[in-house]
Write an enzyme that holds these catalytic residues in place. Structure first.
Site, PDB file in Angstrom:
ATOM      1  N   HIS A 193       0.676  -1.341  -0.150  1.00  0.00           N
ATOM      2  CA  HIS A 193       0.087  -0.127  -0.057  1.00  0.00           C
ATOM      3  C   HIS A 193       0.768   1.150   0.009  1.00  0.00           C
ATOM      4  O   HIS A 193       0.303   2.290  -0.316  1.00  0.00           O
ATOM      5  CB  HIS A 193      -0.923  -0.182   1.297  1.00  0.00           C
ATOM      6  CG  HIS A 193      -0.259   0.471   2.415  1.00  0.00           C
ATOM      7  ND1 HIS A 193       0.359  -0.492   3.132  1.00  0.00           N
ATOM      8  CD2 HIS A 193      -0.037   1.693   3.025  1.00  0.00           C
ATOM      9  CE1 HIS A 193       0.719   0.308   4.324  1.00  0.00           C
ATOM     10  NE2 HIS A 193       0.563   1.367   4.254  1.00  0.00           N
TER      11      HIS A 193
HETATM   12  C1  UD1 Z   1      -2.112   5.558   5.873  1.00  0.00           C
HETATM   13  C2  UD1 Z   1      -0.585   6.146   5.985  1.00  0.00           C
HETATM   14  C3  UD1 Z   1       0.437   5.132   6.307  1.00  0.00           C
HETATM   15  C4  UD1 Z   1      -0.209   3.631   7.155  1.00  0.00           C
HETATM   16  C5  UD1 Z   1      -1.344   3.460   6.109  1.00  0.00           C
HETATM   17  C6  UD1 Z   1      -1.994   2.069   6.809  1.00  0.00           C
HETATM   18  C7  UD1 Z   1      -0.348   8.482   5.749  1.00  0.00           C
HETATM   19  C8  UD1 Z   1       0.464   9.549   5.156  1.00  0.00           C
HETATM   20  N1  UD1 Z   1      -0.233   7.216   5.445  1.00  0.00           N
HETATM   21  O1  UD1 Z   1      -1.716   5.500   4.329  1.00  0.00           O
HETATM   22  O2  UD1 Z   1       1.533   5.548   7.134  1.00  0.00           O
HETATM   23  O3  UD1 Z   1       0.927   2.964   7.029  1.00  0.00           O
HETATM   24  O4  UD1 Z   1      -2.279   4.270   6.370  1.00  0.00           O
HETATM   25  O5  UD1 Z   1      -3.224   1.749   6.295  1.00  0.00           O
HETATM   26  O6  UD1 Z   1      -1.053   8.848   6.693  1.00  0.00           O
HETATM   27  N2  UD1 Z   1      -9.083   4.575   1.755  1.00  0.00           N
HETATM   28  C9  UD1 Z   1     -10.411   3.876   1.468  1.00  0.00           C
HETATM   29  N3  UD1 Z   1     -10.943   3.253   2.838  1.00  0.00           N
HETATM   30  C10 UD1 Z   1     -10.274   3.744   3.949  1.00  0.00           C
HETATM   31  C11 UD1 Z   1      -9.107   4.387   4.173  1.00  0.00           C
HETATM   32  C12 UD1 Z   1      -8.477   4.682   2.971  1.00  0.00           C
HETATM   33  O7  UD1 Z   1     -10.963   3.523   0.628  1.00  0.00           O
HETATM   34  O8  UD1 Z   1     -11.010   3.247   5.124  1.00  0.00           O
HETATM   35  C13 UD1 Z   1      -8.421   4.829   0.349  1.00  0.00           C
HETATM   36  C14 UD1 Z   1      -8.883   6.252  -0.195  1.00  0.00           C
HETATM   37  O9  UD1 Z   1      -9.012   5.999  -1.568  1.00  0.00           O
HETATM   38  C15 UD1 Z   1      -7.760   7.131   0.291  1.00  0.00           C
HETATM   39  C16 UD1 Z   1      -6.509   6.082   0.222  1.00  0.00           C
HETATM   40  O10 UD1 Z   1      -6.864   4.795   0.739  1.00  0.00           O
HETATM   41  O11 UD1 Z   1      -7.707   7.992  -0.720  1.00  0.00           O
HETATM   42  C17 UD1 Z   1      -5.460   6.576   0.875  1.00  0.00           C
HETATM   43  O12 UD1 Z   1      -5.704   6.943   2.429  1.00  0.00           O
HETATM   44  P1  UD1 Z   1      -4.842   7.943   3.351  1.00  0.00           P
HETATM   45  O13 UD1 Z   1      -5.554   8.008   4.546  1.00  0.00           O
HETATM   46  O14 UD1 Z   1      -4.469   8.919   2.421  1.00  0.00           O
HETATM   47  O15 UD1 Z   1      -3.575   6.941   3.488  1.00  0.00           O
HETATM   48  P2  UD1 Z   1      -3.118   5.533   3.626  1.00  0.00           P
HETATM   49  O16 UD1 Z   1      -2.516   5.087   2.090  1.00  0.00           O
HETATM   50  O17 UD1 Z   1      -4.201   4.573   4.028  1.00  0.00           O
END
Ligand code: UD1
Length: 366
Positions: A202
């Site tokens: 991820h």
């Molecule tokens: C985040 C953390 C990372 C951690 C990871 C664990 C930051 C910069 N990164 O990354 O350090 O290791 O979480 O999972 O904070 N999304 C969903 N559903 C959810 C959550 C996320 O669909 O419940 C999708 C969305 O498309 C979103 C994308 O994941 O845009 C990215 O989510 P984001 O919160 O930016 O960070 P992670 O990649 O999850």
């Protein structure tokens, strides 16, 4: 008057870390010294990314939910800060507690700092020295503005020292190790390696470049072994943008794409797997603790001890290289790993550290 701590969480790894803290808070009867309230920023919001951890780890419902959700990074951090500020003003905690390296960590720490509330950082001092990772920026900035820095490893203490950070720094051990030891015992899990690899992907350095993501999936497919891949929603979103990759993955008989799994299901998969292939920070460490060989699809790691111990190998996404990396590690796994992450008392040490800090405030009449 009883002191107050406000803890900020929001992303999956933080719910796991909170699991260890909540338990130690109850068992150590720390409520006699300070109250502990929880804010969920809403960075992760799907049932499988959030609720399943609250129910599985018996976390108390958040006292405040900010429902921030997915946004571009600066907007996400800004929105969290906007919502945290009035809340911190009305709660007026003595300390704000943040965990790890996510956008929720930075938003919590920065809002507290600009409102002159001291910050405690759990999992301080980690460095990958990869400035492309948003997590690295989050870690460095959070450490800079924290009053209390609880380090999971001795390396983290030294890294902070090299940056001139000594005051308020202590080694606590790793709170995720506490939780793993406890849950493995209560689930009566024993290591029974089966024929499959457990994989998770991820990191933005892997997902955001279509060629890199394609080569990762190709490598997983070409391993000629079953691979179970609980897929993070951000990775799934990138895969769906690439129809060729999407259809190739779904045609592969060896590659099983699963929805994100609960903490307990992840442990069950880990203990049954023959090896881990990941870019997650947490899973590298969990593989080490479970005595499972790990190949990390990154150029660097913040958990360098696991590599130095010969139980984790940084590798390019290439099936042959991954196979060779696992073969090279084989011998190591006849003995148990050194307890690099503490003996399961990290959360207790964090809470005791906070208590001691509060006693000192009291003695200064603050
Ligand atoms: C985040 C953390 C990372 C951690 C990871 C664990 C930051 C910069 N990164 O990354 O350090 O290791 O979480 O999972 O904070 N999304 C969903 N559903 C959810 C959550 C996320 O669909 O419940 C999708 C969305 O498309 C979103 C994308 O994941 O845009 C990215 O989510 P984001 O919160 O930016 O960070 P992670 O990649 O999850």
């Amino acid at each position: 008057m009883k002191r107050k701590v406000l803890a900020v969480v929001g992303a999956r790894p933080q719910f796991v870390k909170a699991g260890a803290l909540v338990r130690a808070y109850r068992e150590g009867r720390f409520s006699r010294f300070f109250s502990l309230k929880w804010v969920h920023t809403g960075q992760h919001y799907d049932y499988q990314m959030s609720d399943v951890f609250y129910s599985g780890l018996k976390l108390p419902a958040a006292d405040y939910h900010l429902n921030v959700g997915s946004l571009p990074p600066a907007e996400q951090i800004a929105r969290m800060m906007q919502k945290l500020e009035p809340l911190m003003k009305s709660e007026a905690p003595d300390l704000v507690l943040v965990f790890g390296d996510t956008n929720s960590t930075l938003a919590g720490a920065l809002t507290a700092k600009v409102n002159r509330i001291p910050v405690a950082h759990v999992e301080a001092g980690l460095r990958s020295f990869d400035s492309r990772m948003p997590e690295e920026t989050n870690r460095i900035l959070t450490d800079r503005i924290s009053e209390l820095l609880f380090c999971p490893t001795k390396t983290a203490v030294s890294l902070l020292k090299a940056e001139g950070l000594v005051q308020g720094v202590s080694w606590s051990g790793d709170v995720m190790a506490d939780l793993l030891y406890r849950e493995v015992q209560s689930m009566k899990l024993v290591r029974k390696p089966s024929s499959f690899y457990l994989a998770t992907i991820h990191r933005n350095t892997n997902t955001d470049c279509p060629m890199r993501l394609e080569s990762i999936f190709e490598a997983l497919r070409d391993l000629n072994a079953p691979v179970k891949l609980p897929l993070h929603p951000r990775t799934l979103a990138f895969v769906k943008k690439n129809p060729r990759l999407y259809s190739r993955i779904h045609r592969s008989s060896e590659l099983a794409i699963l929805p994100p799994v609960s903490y307990h299901d992840l442990l069950s998969l880990l203990y049954a797997s023959k090896g881990v292939i990941t870019d997650s920070g947490g899973l590298q460490k969990e593989a080490y603790l479970a005595n499972v060989p790990c190949v990390t699809l990154r150029d660097n790691t913040e958990w360098t001890e696991t590599v130095a111990a010969g139980r984790n190998v940084l590798c390019h996404p290439d099936a042959m290289k991954i196979r060779k990396a696992f073969a090279r590690m084989e011998k190591r796994f006849r003995s148990k790993p050194e307890p690099l992450f503490g003996q399961g008392k990290a959360a207790h040490k964090v809470l005791s550290g906070i208590k001691t800090w509060m006693v000192r405030l009291e003695s200064k009449g603050l």
